[in-house]
Design a protein around this motif. Structure first.
Motif, PDB file in Angstrom:
ATOM      1  N   ASP A 291      61.989  59.065  17.342  1.00 32.49           N
ATOM      2  CA  ASP A 291      61.267  59.829  18.353  1.00 32.49           C
ATOM      3  C   ASP A 291      59.897  59.181  18.501  1.00 32.49           C
ATOM      4  N   ARG A 293      57.594  59.785  20.842  1.00 31.96           N
ATOM      5  CA  ARG A 293      56.645  60.548  21.661  1.00 31.96           C
ATOM      6  C   ARG A 293      55.341  60.805  20.918  1.00 31.96           C
ATOM      7  N   TYR A 294      55.307  60.578  19.630  1.00 27.80           N
ATOM      8  CA  TYR A 294      54.092  60.793  18.845  1.00 27.80           C
ATOM      9  C   TYR A 294      53.990  59.680  17.808  1.00 27.80           C
ATOM     10  N   LEU A 420      53.861  67.230  19.037  1.00 26.42           N
ATOM     11  CA  LEU A 420      54.398  66.942  20.364  1.00 26.42           C
ATOM     12  C   LEU A 420      53.571  67.653  21.427  1.00 26.42           C
ATOM     13  N   GLU A 421      53.215  66.926  22.471  1.00 26.55           N
ATOM     14  CA  GLU A 421      52.529  67.548  23.590  1.00 26.55           C
ATOM     15  C   GLU A 421      53.509  68.431  24.359  1.00 26.55           C
ATOM     16  N   ALA A 423      55.762  69.961  27.139  1.00 25.18           N
ATOM     17  CA  ALA A 423      56.435  69.284  28.256  1.00 25.18           C
ATOM     18  C   ALA A 423      55.740  69.636  29.563  1.00 25.18           C
ATOM     19  N   ASP A 430      56.845  60.988  32.219  1.00 31.90           N
ATOM     20  CA  ASP A 430      55.800  60.727  31.233  1.00 31.90           C
ATOM     21  C   ASP A 430      56.229  61.093  29.821  1.00 31.90           C
ATOM     22  N   GLY A 431      57.028  62.147  29.679  1.00 34.24           N
ATOM     23  CA  GLY A 431      57.420  62.590  28.345  1.00 34.24           C
ATOM     24  C   GLY A 431      58.727  62.004  27.858  1.00 34.24           C
ATOM     25  N   ARG A 433      60.801  58.921  26.261  1.00 30.12           N
ATOM     26  CA  ARG A 433      60.648  57.687  25.497  1.00 30.12           C
ATOM     27  C   ARG A 433      62.029  57.158  25.108  1.00 30.12           C
ATOM     28  N   ASN A 486      63.878  60.331  23.097  1.00 37.49           N
ATOM     29  CA  ASN A 486      63.105  61.379  22.427  1.00 37.49           C
ATOM     30  C   ASN A 486      63.751  61.846  21.125  1.00 37.49           C
TER      31      ASN A 486
END
Length: 617
Positions: A291, A293-294, A420-421, A423, A430-431, A433, A486
Motif C-alpha cells: 500500500d 498511499r502513505y 491514510l488521508e 478519500a 489522486d488516491g 496507487r 492501494n
C-alpha cells in the motif's frame, strides 16, 4: 398497456409538451395529505413523483389510497413541471411530476423486512435472506450497473486489441492450483469426479498452442477455501492470454484496460504504474501487496547488530537473518501496554517477538535499553530517523518473516492511527496507487517443508535462473507479476513455460514423479511437444475491481447473489442435503455422524442423509 417511459428518464422535455405516459414500477413512498396523494414510483432507472387528485381522478385516488410500499403498479398520466417552490434540484426528476389519470395494481406485496432505501438499516444476514428485496436498493443497483458497464468496456477494449472471447469447460479434472477444488461426482463414470475450475489456466495455455494468439474470457471460477470480505467461493475473473509476448507486453495491455475501466467508473486524472521487485516490495513495505498511499517504509538496521552485545538480534544476523524497523509517528507517548499488544501481534505472525524504542521528552526509552547500551540506541534511532515523539518497532528474524511481520503491523497502524488521508469526495485518481510486483520466487516451502509453486507450476523461471533449478531452487525467480491497487491484489499472471523440457525440470524440482505428472498433466506435456509459442497472460479479480471502483464495503455488495462467510446462500438455503436416490445414482453413500439426519427422498421416503459438512465415499 405497454410502458412508454422509464421512471428515472422523464424530464422537462416531456413536461413542456405535456407528454402522456404509461409508467410501471414499484411504489417507493406514499404520502396522503388529506386530499392529494403523492406516490413515488420507482424502477431500476430511478423514481418520479406521481400526484393523484381526487376531483380529477376519483377512481385512481381510491386505488392510490389502497396501495402500499412495494406494490407493483401501472400509472397512466401526463407529465407536468413542478411548481418552482416544489422543485428538488438534488433529484434527477425533481423538476417534474406526473398528474395521474389511472392507477392499476399489478401485484400486491407484503410489508418488506426492511426499508428499500440507500441505507437499509438492517443486518447483513437479513439483507442476504431477502436478497431479492436488497437488490431493489439504489446502492446495489448502482454497483450492478457499474459491473455491467465494466464488463462491456472490457470486452470492447480487448476486442479492439485483437482478442477472442472463448469459453473453457466448467467440468474438468482436479489439478493443483493452491486451494481445494469443488468436486462433482460423475453419474456415468462411477467413482470418478469432475472439478469445478479454480481458473482456466491449462485450457488457455492449450488455446495458445492451438494458434489462438489472443484469448480472453470473463469467467466464473471456484475455490473451496475459507472466506473473507474480499473472497467468495465462486468468483469472476477477467482472464486473458497472449502468444509471442514478454512480460512487458502483458503489463501494457493490462494498464490500458485499467485506464479504460477507471474512465468508465468516472474517475478523472491520469494514473501511474509503479514497478517493484518482490524483494524490494518486502524490503520497503513488508508486503507483496504494498500500500503506497502513505510512507512509513521499513528500514534495515541489521548491520548495527552484527557482533553487538544484544545477543538475540546479533545471533539472527549471524545466522543470515535481518533486523527490520518500522518508525511510528506519535508513539513516543504510548504506554507499555500498547507496545505489548504489538509484540503479541508479531508473535501471531510467526516472529519470535518485537522490540521497541521510543523518543519521549528527549529521552530514549526501551525495555531492552540496558542490553543495547546508549551508543547503540543512539545509532539505531539515527539510522531509522526517529524523531521526538516517535517510536521504532524492531523485529529480528529470517528476512521474509521479519519484513512481513512489520508489514502487517504497518497496515494495521495505518488504519488505527490515521496515516491514510480521507478519500476525496470527487472521483479523482489522486488516491489510487497502482504497483506492479515482479520477480516473485518460483518456489517456496510449505508447512511440511516440501517445495511448492509460489503461483502455479506452469510459471516460467527467469532465463538467467534456470541453472539454479536443480541446485538452489529457492533462489529461482519467476517471470511472474501481480498488479496491486492501494494494498489490494487486483490480479496476477506470468510468462508460461512453453518448453516441455523446462516444464519437466520444474516438476522434478517440485518432487512430482514422472508417472504422476503424466497422469495429471499428460495432455499439456503432449501439447508442449507439438509446437508451443512463447506465451503469457494475467487474470484479474473482477469482483474486487468492481468493489474498489464502486466504493462498496465488501464483495457481497457487488455480486447479485453472494454467499456468506461460511459459503452459504441464506436466501436459497444452499448448500443442502441430497436425497438417497440421488446419492445412489452417483454411487455415493454417507459416512459419519452427519449421516444420521433423515431427509425425505424424491419419492417421499425418509432415508439417512447428511446436512452440510458430512463425509462421503
Amino acid at each position: 398497456m405497454r410502458r412508454t417511459h422509464r421512471c428515472g428518464e422523464i424530464g422537462l422535455d416531456e413536461a413542456t409538451r405535456g407528454a402522456a405516459v404509461v409508467l410501471q414500477g414499484w411504489v417507493w413512498h406514499r404520502r396522503d395529505l388529506g386530499g392529494l396523494i403523492f406516490v413515488d414510483l420507482r424502477d431500476r432507472y430511478g423514481s418520479i413523483q406521481c400526484v393523484v387528485n381526487p376531483q380529477a381522478a376519483p377512481e385512481a385516488h381510491a386505488e392510490a389510497e389502497r396501495v402500499r410500499p412495494e406494490y407493483v403498479v401501472e400509472v397512466v398520466g401526463t407529465v407536468r413541471p413542478r411548481a418552482p417552490e416544489n422543485v428538488n434540484p438534488n433529484h434527477p426528476t425533481g423538476a417534474v411530476e406526473v398528474s395521474v389519470e389511472e392507477i392499476r395494481t399489478l401485484a400486491e406485496a407484503e410489508t418488506p423486512a426492511f426499508l428499500i432505501e440507500e441505507d437499509a438499516r438492517a443486518s447483513e444476514e437479513i439483507r442476504l435472506r431477502y436478497r431479492f428485496l436488497d437488490l431493489r436498493r439504489p446502492p446495489l443497483q448502482r454497483s450492478l450497473r457499474l459491473r455491467h458497464d465494466l464488463a462491456l468496456a472490457t470486452r470492447n477494449l480487448l476486442d479492439q486489441q485483437g482478442f477472442m472471447e472463448i469459453e473453457t469447460p466448467m467440468l474438468t479434472r482436479s489439478t493443483p492450483e493452491g486451494a481445494r477444488d469443488y468436486l462433482v461426482p460423475s453419474r456415468v463414470h462411477p467413482g470418478s469426479f469432475y472439478a469445478l475450475p479454480q481458473s482456466p489456466q491449462l485450457f488457455k495455455q492449450l488455446l495458445m498452442i492451438s494458434g489462438y494468439d489472443r484469448y480472453f474470457q470473463i469467467v466464473r471460477c471456484f475455490r473451496d477455501e475459507d472466506l473473507r470480505a474480499d473472497r467468495q467461493p465462486e468468483f469472476t475473473q477477467i482472464d486473458m492470454e497472449m502468444s509471442f509476448v514478454e512480460a512487458s507486453d502483458v503489463r501494457e495491455i493490462a494498464e490500458a484496460l485499467m485506464r479504460r475501466l477507471l474512465s468508465v467508473a468516472a474517475y478523472e486524472g491520469e494514473v501511474e504504474f509503479a514497478q517493484l521487485t518482490f524483494r524490494e516490495a518486502l524490503d520497503r513495505f513488508g508486503s507483496d501487496r504494498p500500500d503506497m498511499r502513505y510512507g512509513n517504509e521499513l528500514v534495515d538496521v541489521s548491520e548495527l547488530f552484527a557482533g553487538a552485545d544484544f545477543r538475540a538480534f546479533a545471533q539472527v544476523v549471524a545466522d543470515g537473518g535481518v533486523v527490520k524497523g518500522l518508525r511510528v509517528p506519535g508513539a513516543g507517548s504510548w504506554g507499555r501496554s500498547r507496545f505489548d499488544r504489538l509484540a503479541e501481534a508479531a508473535k501471531q505472525q510467526g516472529a519470535k517477538g518485537l522490540v521497541w524504542i521510543k523518543r519521549d521528552g528527549g529521552e530514549l526509552l526501551s525495555p531492552v535499553a540496558k542490553f543495547l547500551g546508549e551508543e547503540l540506541l543512539a545509532q539505531i534511532v539515527e539510522a531509522a530517523d526517529v524523531g521526538e515523539g516517535e517510536a521504532l518497532l524492531l523485529v529480528g528474524d529470517e528476512w521474509e518473516r521479519a519484513a512481513t511481520t512489520l508489514g502487517t503491523i504497518r497496515c494495521a497502524l495505518a488504519e488505527s492511527e490515521g496515516w491514510l488521508e480521507p478519500a476525496a469526495e470527487d472521483r479523482t485518481t489522486d488516491g489510487l496507487r497502482f504497483a506492479w510486483v515482479t520477480e516473485f520466487p518460483l518456489l517456496e516451502r510449505n508447512a511440511e517443508g516440501r517445495l511448492t509453486a509460489r503461483h502455479h507450476p506452469f510459471t516460467c523461471p527467469l532465463e538467467e535462473d534456470l541453472e539454479l533449478l536443480e541446485n538452489n531452487p529457492l533462489a529461482v525467480r519467476a517471470q511472474a507479476y501481480d498488479l496491486v491497487l492501494n494494498g489490494v491484489e487486483l490480479g496476477g499472471g506470468s510468462i508460461r513455460i512453453h518448453r516441455s523440457d523446462v516444464q519437466q525440470r520444474v516438476f522434478d524440482a517440485l518432487g512430482v514423479e514422472r508417472e504422476e505428472a503424466s497422469a495429471k498433466f499428460g495432455f499439456l506435456l503432449r501439447a508442449l511437444q507439438h509446437g508451443a509459442p512463447p506465451h503469457g497472460g494475467i487474470a484479474f479479480g473482477f469482483d474486487r475491481i468492481v468493489m474498489l471502483l464502486s466504493g462498496a464495503r465488501s464483495l457481497r455488495d457487488t455480486i447479485a447473489f453472494p454467499k456468506t462467510a461460511s459459503a452459504s446462500d441464506l436466501m436459497t438455503a444452499a448448500p443442502g442435503p441430497a436425497d438417497s436416490e440421488q446419492l445412489e445414482e452417483l454411487g455415493l453413500r454417507l459416512d459419519g455422524p452427519e449421516a444420521a439426519a433423515e431427509v425425505p427422498t424424491a419419492s417421499g421416503r425418509a432415508d439417512q442423509d447428511q446436512d452440510q459438512g458430512g463425509g462421503s465415499r
